[in-house]
Design an enzyme around this catalytic site. Structure first.
Site, PDB file in Angstrom:
ATOM      1  N   ASP A  96       0.876  -1.172   0.000  1.00 17.11           N
ATOM      2  CA  ASP A  96       0.000   0.000   0.000  1.00 17.11           C
ATOM      3  C   ASP A  96       0.914   1.222   0.000  1.00 17.11           C
ATOM      4  O   ASP A  96       1.580   1.506   1.008  1.00 17.11           O
ATOM      5  CB  ASP A  96      -0.902  -0.010   1.233  1.00 17.11           C
ATOM      6  N   VAL A  97       0.945   1.945  -1.115  1.00 15.56           N
ATOM      7  CA  VAL A  97       1.924   3.033  -1.240  1.00 15.56           C
ATOM      8  C   VAL A  97       1.647   4.198  -0.302  1.00 15.56           C
ATOM      9  O   VAL A  97       2.509   5.056  -0.113  1.00 15.56           O
ATOM     10  CB  VAL A  97       2.021   3.569  -2.696  1.00 15.56           C
ATOM     11  N   ASN A 137       3.492   4.994  -9.831  1.00 18.24           N
ATOM     12  CA  ASN A 137       2.313   5.106 -10.703  1.00 18.24           C
ATOM     13  C   ASN A 137       0.990   4.892  -9.983  1.00 18.24           C
ATOM     14  O   ASN A 137      -0.050   5.370 -10.457  1.00 18.24           O
ATOM     15  CB  ASN A 137       2.467   4.070 -11.839  1.00 18.24           C
ATOM     16  N   TYR A 172      -8.497  15.287  -6.786  1.00 15.78           N
ATOM     17  CA  TYR A 172      -7.612  14.584  -7.730  1.00 15.78           C
ATOM     18  C   TYR A 172      -6.663  15.561  -8.419  1.00 15.78           C
ATOM     19  O   TYR A 172      -5.453  15.326  -8.488  1.00 15.78           O
ATOM     20  CB  TYR A 172      -8.461  13.852  -8.758  1.00 15.78           C
ATOM     21  N   LYS A 182      -2.555  15.685  -8.329  1.00 15.17           N
ATOM     22  CA  LYS A 182      -1.705  15.545  -9.524  1.00 15.17           C
ATOM     23  C   LYS A 182      -0.833  16.789  -9.719  1.00 15.17           C
ATOM     24  O   LYS A 182       0.295  16.692 -10.220  1.00 15.17           O
ATOM     25  CB  LYS A 182      -2.574  15.263 -10.749  1.00 15.17           C
TER      26      LYS A 182
HETATM   27  P1  NAD Z   1      -6.125   1.585 -12.476  1.00 13.44           P
HETATM   28  O1  NAD Z   1      -7.120   1.707 -11.398  1.00 13.44           O
HETATM   29  O2  NAD Z   1      -6.402   0.756 -13.671  1.00 13.44           O
HETATM   30  O3  NAD Z   1      -4.718   1.116 -11.876  1.00 13.44           O
HETATM   31  C1  NAD Z   1      -4.260   1.652 -10.658  1.00 13.44           C
HETATM   32  C2  NAD Z   1      -3.534   0.564  -9.895  1.00 13.44           C
HETATM   33  O4  NAD Z   1      -3.080   1.139  -8.661  1.00 13.44           O
HETATM   34  C3  NAD Z   1      -4.436  -0.625  -9.536  1.00 13.44           C
HETATM   35  O5  NAD Z   1      -3.773  -1.820  -9.830  1.00 13.44           O
HETATM   36  C4  NAD Z   1      -4.671  -0.463  -8.035  1.00 13.44           C
HETATM   37  O6  NAD Z   1      -4.866  -1.689  -7.359  1.00 13.44           O
HETATM   38  C5  NAD Z   1      -3.384   0.220  -7.628  1.00 13.44           C
HETATM   39  N1  NAD Z   1      -3.512   0.935  -6.353  1.00 13.44           N
HETATM   40  C6  NAD Z   1      -4.546   1.694  -5.918  1.00 13.44           C
HETATM   41  N2  NAD Z   1      -4.308   2.138  -4.682  1.00 13.44           N
HETATM   42  C7  NAD Z   1      -3.090   1.644  -4.330  1.00 13.44           C
HETATM   43  C8  NAD Z   1      -2.300   1.746  -3.174  1.00 13.44           C
HETATM   44  N3  NAD Z   1      -2.716   2.444  -2.095  1.00 13.44           N
HETATM   45  N4  NAD Z   1      -1.098   1.122  -3.143  1.00 13.44           N
HETATM   46  C9  NAD Z   1      -0.668   0.407  -4.199  1.00 13.44           C
HETATM   47  N5  NAD Z   1      -1.378   0.260  -5.326  1.00 13.44           N
HETATM   48  C10 NAD Z   1      -2.583   0.880  -5.385  1.00 13.44           C
HETATM   49  O7  NAD Z   1      -5.847   3.098 -12.902  1.00 13.44           O
HETATM   50  P2  NAD Z   1      -4.910   3.759 -14.022  1.00 13.44           P
HETATM   51  O8  NAD Z   1      -5.792   4.588 -14.865  1.00 13.44           O
HETATM   52  O9  NAD Z   1      -4.028   2.751 -14.651  1.00 13.44           O
HETATM   53  O10 NAD Z   1      -4.070   4.743 -13.102  1.00 13.44           O
HETATM   54  C11 NAD Z   1      -2.669   4.636 -12.962  1.00 13.44           C
HETATM   55  C12 NAD Z   1      -2.125   6.033 -12.755  1.00 13.44           C
HETATM   56  O11 NAD Z   1      -2.397   6.812 -13.925  1.00 13.44           O
HETATM   57  C13 NAD Z   1      -2.762   6.792 -11.593  1.00 13.44           C
HETATM   58  O12 NAD Z   1      -1.764   7.509 -10.915  1.00 13.44           O
HETATM   59  C14 NAD Z   1      -3.717   7.739 -12.283  1.00 13.44           C
HETATM   60  O13 NAD Z   1      -3.968   8.882 -11.505  1.00 13.44           O
HETATM   61  C15 NAD Z   1      -2.951   8.043 -13.534  1.00 13.44           C
HETATM   62  N6  NAD Z   1      -3.730   8.588 -14.642  1.00 13.44           N
HETATM   63  C16 NAD Z   1      -4.769   7.899 -15.175  1.00 13.44           C
HETATM   64  C17 NAD Z   1      -5.495   8.446 -16.222  1.00 13.44           C
HETATM   65  C18 NAD Z   1      -6.655   7.727 -16.857  1.00 13.44           C
HETATM   66  O14 NAD Z   1      -7.387   8.368 -17.653  1.00 13.44           O
HETATM   67  N7  NAD Z   1      -6.860   6.451 -16.598  1.00 13.44           N
HETATM   68  C19 NAD Z   1      -5.130   9.701 -16.715  1.00 13.44           C
HETATM   69  C20 NAD Z   1      -4.058  10.364 -16.153  1.00 13.44           C
HETATM   70  C21 NAD Z   1      -3.345   9.795 -15.115  1.00 13.44           C
END
Ligand code: NAD
Length: 258
Positions: free
Chosen positions: A70-71, A96, A162, A166
Site C-alpha cells: 500500500d503506497v 504510478n 484529484y 496531480k
Molecule cells: P487503475 O485503477 O487501472 O490502476 C491503478 C492501480 O493502482 C491498480 O492496480 C490499483 O490496485 C493500484 N492501487 C490503488 N491504490 C493503491 C495503493 N494504495 N497502493 C498500491 N497500489 C494501489 O488506474 P490507471 O488509470 O491505470 O491509473 C494509474 C495512474 O495513472 C494513476 O496515478 C492515475 O492517476 C494516472 N492517470 C490515469 C489516467 C486515466 O485516464 N486512466 C489519466 C491520467 C493519469
C-alpha cells in the site's frame, strides 16, 4: 511506423500500481525489454481479465515478482525497495499507483481528501525518497518516473481532490529532479490524458467513486490504450533521456494544448 525496442536486461524496475491499467502495461513493457520487474500493488489480480501482471511477464519469458504494497504507507514502500535488493537493487522506480475520487468542493469530505492525498501524493513522495536513498546507499544512481496527469495543470469542476494531488506530483517531480541531479538520479513524470482503464473502481472499499470519461473531448477524439502510454516510461528511464530531468511528458492526444 517504426517500432522502438529497449534493452533493460540486468535492470530492476519497481512499478507501483502495476497490477492494472497503465502500470500493468508499463510493467509488461519493461518485462518484455528484459528487466526484472517488481510489481507493487494492493492487489495482484488485474481489474480486467488476465493473469496477474508478474505471472503474465513470466509466461512471456521474463522475470517478475509481486510484493503486496500500500503506497500510502511509507514503511511498505521502503519494504518493496528493500525487496528489490534481492535482484540487485532498484534501477528504475515507477511511482504510478493512484486513485480517483470526484466530488464538488462543496460536497467533498476531509477523509476522502486525505485518502486521495495519501495514495497519490504521499505514495509518490515515499517512493521517490525510498528509491533515491537506496540508489545513493548502493552508489548506483538510477531513474525515477512518476505518473502525473493532464490534471497536474488542467483544472476541471468536480476534480478538486484529484487535480490538486496531480499538481502536487508535478511539483514533487520538479523539486526531486533539482535535489537529485547532483547525485545522478533523474526524475521525470509521464502526464497521461484520458486512458482506457478502470480507475475509480475497486481500488478500496470506499463507495464514492467516479470515472474519468473525457476521451471524446481530447483533440484526437478518443482515449489512449494503456499500451500507448507505456513506451514513454521506458524512454524517460533510458539513456536516450540522459539529459532529461524534471520534465512532464504529456501523452494526451493533444489535450494539454487547450
Ligand atoms: P487503475 O485503477 O487501472 O490502476 C491503478 C492501480 O493502482 C491498480 O492496480 C490499483 O490496485 C493500484 N492501487 C490503488 N491504490 C493503491 C495503493 N494504495 N497502493 C498500491 N497500489 C494501489 O488506474 P490507471 O488509470 O491505470 O491509473 C494509474 C495512474 O495513472 C494513476 O496515478 C492515475 O492517476 C494516472 N492517470 C490515469 C489516467 C486515466 O485516464 N486512466 C489519466 C491520467 C493519469
Amino acid at each position: 511506423m517504426a517500432a522502438v525496442s529497449y534493452d533493460y536486461a540486468d535492470e530492476t524496475v519497481i512499478v507501483t500500481g502495476g497490477s492494472s491499467g497503465i502500470g500493468r502495461a508499463v510493467a509488461r513493457r519493461f518485462g518484455a525489454a528484459g528487466a526484472t520487474v517488481v510489481v507493487a500493488d494492493v492487489r495482484d489480480e488485474p481489474k480486467r481479465d488476465g493473469a496477474p501482471t508478474h505471472e503474465a511477464i513470466r509466461e512471456a519469458g521474463g522475470h517478475a515478482t509481486f510484493v503486496e504494497t500500500d503506497v500510502s504507507d511509507p514503511g511498505e514502500v521502503r519494504s518493496v525497495v528493500e525487496a528489490a535488493r534481492e535482484f540487485g537493487g532498484v534501477d528504475v522506480m515507477v511511482n504510478n499507483a493512484g486513485i480517483y475520487r470526484g466530488a464538488p468542493l462543496l460536497d467533498a469530505d476531509a477523509e476522502t481528501f486525505d485518502r486521495v492525498y495519501g495514495v497519490n501524493v504521499r505514495g509518490v513522495f515515499a517512493g521517490m525518497q525510498a528509491a533515491a536513498r537506496d540508489m545513493l546507499d548502493r552508489g548506483e544512481p538510477g531513474s525515477i518516473v512518476n505518473t502525473a496527469s493532464i490534471s497536474s495543470e488542467l483544472a476541471q469542476p468536480g476534480h478538486a481532490m484529484y487535480d490538486a494531488s496531480k499538481g502536487a506530483i508535478m511539483m514533487l517531480t520538479r523539486v526531486a529532479a533539482l535535489e537529485l541531479a547532483e547525485h545522478g538520479v533523474r526524475v521525470n513524470a509521464v502526464a497521461p490524458g484520458p486512458v482506457d482503464t478502470d480507475i475509480g473502481s475497486g481500488d478500496t472499499s470506499e463507495s464514492e467513486t467516479d470515472v474519468i470519461d473525457v476521451g471524446k473531448s481530447a483533440p484526437m477524439g478518443r482515449s489512449a490504450s494503456p499500451e500507448e502510454v507505456a513506451g514513454s516510461y521506458l524512454f524517460l528511464a533510458s539513456d536516450d533521456a540522459s539529459y532529461v530531468t524534471g520534465h512532464l511528458l504529456y501523452v494526451d492526444g493533444g489535450y494539454a494544448v487547450y
